[in-house]
Scaffold this active site. Structure first.
Site, PDB file in Angstrom:
ATOM      1  N   SER A  45       0.840  -1.208   0.000  1.00 14.15           N
ATOM      2  CA  SER A  45       0.000   0.000   0.000  1.00 14.15           C
ATOM      3  C   SER A  45       0.872   1.254   0.000  1.00 14.15           C
ATOM      4  O   SER A  45       0.393   2.350  -0.269  1.00 14.15           O
ATOM      5  CB  SER A  45      -0.917   0.020   1.225  1.00 14.15           C
ATOM      6  N   GLU A 181      -8.628  -9.124   5.294  1.00 11.93           N
ATOM      7  CA  GLU A 181      -8.955  -7.761   4.860  1.00 11.93           C
ATOM      8  C   GLU A 181     -10.394  -7.671   4.366  1.00 11.93           C
ATOM      9  O   GLU A 181     -10.818  -8.450   3.492  1.00 11.93           O
ATOM     10  CB  GLU A 181      -7.987  -7.309   3.750  1.00 11.93           C
TER      11      GLU A 181
HETATM   12  O1  KIV Z   1      -0.080  -3.237   1.961  1.00 11.48           O
HETATM   13  C1  KIV Z   1      -0.711  -3.052   2.992  1.00 11.48           C
HETATM   14  O2  KIV Z   1      -0.647  -2.003   3.622  1.00 11.48           O
HETATM   15  C2  KIV Z   1      -1.578  -4.118   3.468  1.00 11.48           C
HETATM   16  C3  KIV Z   1      -2.698  -3.704   4.368  1.00 11.48           C
HETATM   17  C4  KIV Z   1      -3.867  -4.541   4.139  1.00 11.48           C
HETATM   18  C5  KIV Z   1      -2.286  -3.700   5.790  1.00 11.48           C
HETATM   19  O3  KIV Z   1      -1.400  -5.252   3.138  1.00 11.48           O
END
Ligand code: KIV
Length: 256
Positions: A45, A181
């Site tokens: 992310s 998620e």
């Molecule tokens: O990449 C990310 O931040 C994640 C979130 C779901 C925590 O995988």
């Protein structure tokens, strides 16, 4: 002493909730670690902090570059790094190569990858055999945005059974923890009860063994947040005000 996979599993048995957040550089990592966060994820992310629209464009080299900076700021937390899109889906050999690079080059203690069976279960088993701790990630998997969108998953009986079975299969393959998620809270509770490894939820209700949020959402740095994020402070406003104050003082020759 640094937190281990065994410690995280023990905390589940003891009912101690695991606190997790994402980080993308040294300064943020140091602050989170010193504030007592148990697990720091260099999540893909981070793509959003780097200005990408989705998590798809971020590369393994970018993940490694940022994870090295995060590593320098983390003393106590368990450090986990996401395998980015198409750095593990091609073949088991590719997954071992990518995860191996992450552990060797960054000093992270484990990797996270998205998806369940059949292919990812086999991949997780082979990574674990190679000595690489793996966190599974089921439910909404943002690397599949063009198939799933960013909608809540597991709302029908069929999809909720699929997610439950994937979580069980990934645990059996050797995953040390499971990220859940954007799934209904009762499904997350069912998975949490079934698994002996800890579940870490994001948009998955209160019954998981721990919670994770994206730090740029928590700090109010993101331009937009998912519906399940909680914004604890508004750094966009704070930073804008500080920069405007500075600019004004420089223009009016009040600073220095
Ligand atoms: O990449 C990310 O931040 C994640 C979130 C779901 C925590 O995988």
């Amino acid at each position: 002493m640094a937190i281990t996979t065994q410690q995280l599993i023990q905390w589940k048995q003891q009912g101690r909730s695991i606190v997790a957040l994402t980080a993308w550089d040294y300064a943020i990592a140091q602050l989170l670690d010193a504030a007592g966060v148990d697990l720091i994820l260099v999540g893909d992310s981070m793509a959003v902090v780097l200005g990408y629209e989705t998590t798809l464009p971020i590369t393994l080299d970018e993940m490694i570059y940022h994870a090295k900076a995060v590593r320098r700021g983390v003393k106590r937390a368990f450090l986990l790094v996401d395998l980015p899109f198409l750095s593990y889906q091609e073949s088991i050999q590719q997954a071992i190569h990518s995860a191996g690079r992450v552990l060797k080059e960054t000093g992270a203690q484990g990797v996270k990858l998205e998806g369940g069976y059949p292919q990812m279960v086999e991949t997780v088993a082979r990574l674990v055999q190679a000595g690489i701790p793996v966190m599974g990630h089921v439910g909404l998997t943002p690397q599949s945005i063009h198939q799933l969108g960013l909608r809540q998953q597991g709302k029908t009986q069929e999809t909720s059974e699929k997610i439950l079975n994937e979580a069980i299969a990934l645990e059996q393959a050797g995953a040390f923890a499971m990220l859940l998620e954007h799934i209904p809270a009762d499904l997350a509770m069912q998975i949490t009860q079934k698994l002996t490894i800890p579940t870490i939820g994001i948009g998955a209700g209160p019954h998981c063994d721990g919670q994770v949020l994206v730090t740029s959402d928590v700090l109010g740095l993101a331009e937009k947040n998912p519906p399940f994020a909680k914004v604890y402070t508004n750094l966009r406003q704070t930073i804008t005000k500080a920069v405007q104050d500075y600019a004004l003082e420089v223009r009016e020759r009040k600073f220095p």
